[in-house]
Design an enzyme around this catalytic site. Structure first.
Site, short mmCIF file in Angstrom:
data_model
loop_
_atom_site.label_atom_id
_atom_site.label_comp_id
_atom_site.label_asym_id
_atom_site.label_seq_id
_atom_site.Cartn_x
_atom_site.Cartn_y
_atom_site.Cartn_z
N VAL A 209 42.21 37.05 47.47
CA VAL A 209 41.90 37.02 46.04
C VAL A 209 42.85 36.02 45.37
CG1 VAL A 209 41.68 38.36 43.91
CG2 VAL A 209 41.34 39.48 46.12
N HIS A 210 42.28 35.00 44.74
CA HIS A 210 43.16 34.02 44.10
C HIS A 210 42.61 33.45 42.79
CE1 HIS A 210 40.33 31.15 45.88
NE2 HIS A 210 40.81 30.26 45.04
#
Length: 361
Positions: A209-210
């Site tokens: 997740v970024h």
């Protein structure tokens, strides 16, 4: 023929590595030679990238390394534009080669087009139809400046036609598939991450997740965190390579401690590309908001759940390898428990996209 290749982020090194290899192969067998000069904007810097792609792959080191990695989108793009223009004025290449949809892509295309140097855009025509994403703006503008548009999918060709772009458009296949074939073998021979993390093949999940659309909004990131906690167990842990920015957001919203302390969740620092490939190949499922990882999941025949509300890679969804879940826990759990039928995707090609690009030039 002189080519300046502009890269700035990790996925672009992967793609550029494959095209650089195709250039080297071409030069061995033809009288006309390509001189490729690599420009690294410094948008992201990772020493693992240098070690893997320049040493292991035998690719020349960058001729120029700029320091344009900090600041707002406008600030970063502006500094890149100034420096790239100077370099192009000095070198006067026949082509400027750009990849994907980063600020480095846009700055390179802008600098070249202002100097009337033809722009080659690899991964042209991709669209999420979400203009809140900076990447969407970058890719649209770059496509409208490019002379040669190298599309990985037929959908990408169609998107360009809908915008009135039909000249110089070619379906070449996907350079990332070329890379998956090459680096998948390299990872098998060099990565020991499964042993280091004590993981069994197909008995763990991988999550990344970024994107700011997830990390910066408490409702979205908490929904994803709650889903990860729900699905993780000792018998099927979730491996979470955590970018420092994502970790900062989790700590800011009071979510990190409960995630880090739960059994079955392995939070690890960012890892090398080959270690990531190894995890992708052996995960039971991948959960991600990364466009590149969605596609790599398919290349390694690992089911993927996308933690976004849309994807540029619609063919992965149509073929059953990818499901769009968004951020809500119940949607993520539903996708995990209801896997669709899957089929092969032919339009990515057979691993010769990089050669096809060089042949077009």
């Amino acid at each position: 023929m002189k080519i300046v290749t502009i890269v700035g982020a990790r996925p672009q090194f992967v793609k550029a590595a494959m095209v650089s290899r195709a250039i080297l192969e071409y030069n061995k067998n033809n009288d006309t030679r390509y001189e490729e000069l690599l420009l690294h904007t410094g948008q992201h810097y990772d020493t693992n990238m240098s070690d893997i792609f320049f040493k292991s792959m035998g690719i020349p080191q960058p001729v120029w390394q700029l320091q344009c990695g900090n600041g707002t989108h406008g600030e970063m793009t502006g500094r890149m534009l100034i420096e790239i223009e100077k370099i192009l004025q000095d070198t006067l290449p026949d082509y400027v080669l750009v990849y994907g949809d980063t600020n480095s892509t846009l700055a390179g295309a802008l600098a070249a087009s202002k100097l009337h140097i033809p722009v080659v855009h690899v991964e042209a025509g991709l669209r999420s139809f979400n203009k809140q994403m900076p990447e969407e703006i970058n890719r649209i503008l770059t496509d409208h400046m490019a002379t040669l548009l190298c599309c990985p999918t037929f959908a990408a060709v169609g998107h360009l036609a809908n915008e009135g772009i039909q000249q110089g458009v070619h379906h070449v296949g996907d350079v990332m598939y070329d890379a998956a074939l090459t680096f998948g073998k390299l990872a098998d021979n060099t990565s020991d991450i499964l042993d280091r993390l004590d993981l069994t093949s197909k008995q763990f999940r991988l999550c990344t997740v970024h994107r700011a659309e997830n990390t910066d909004i408490p409702e979205r990131i908490s929904g994803i965190v709650n889903a990860i906690k729900e699905i993780s167990s000792h018998s099927c842990p979730t491996v979470l390579p955590l970018h420092p920015r994502t970790r900062n957001c989790l700590e800011k919203f009071g979510l990190f401690e409960s995630l880090d302390s739960q059994e079955g969740i392995l939070i690890i620092p960012p890892i090398s590309f080959l270690d990531m490939v190894m995890l992708e190949k052996h995960a039971a499922t991948i959960l991600t908001d990364s466009g590149g990882v969605q596609k790599e999941a398919y290349f390694h025949h690992t089911p993927c759940i996308t933690l976004r509300d849309e994807t540029e890679w619609v063919e992965t969804v149509e073929a059953g390898w990818n499901q769009i879940a968004g951020y809500k826990k119940e949607n993520i759990l539903y996708c995990l428990g209801n896997q669709p039928e899957r089929k092969e995707i032919q339009e990515y090609g057979t691993g010769s996209a990089s050669k096809n690009i060089i042949d077009l030039l």
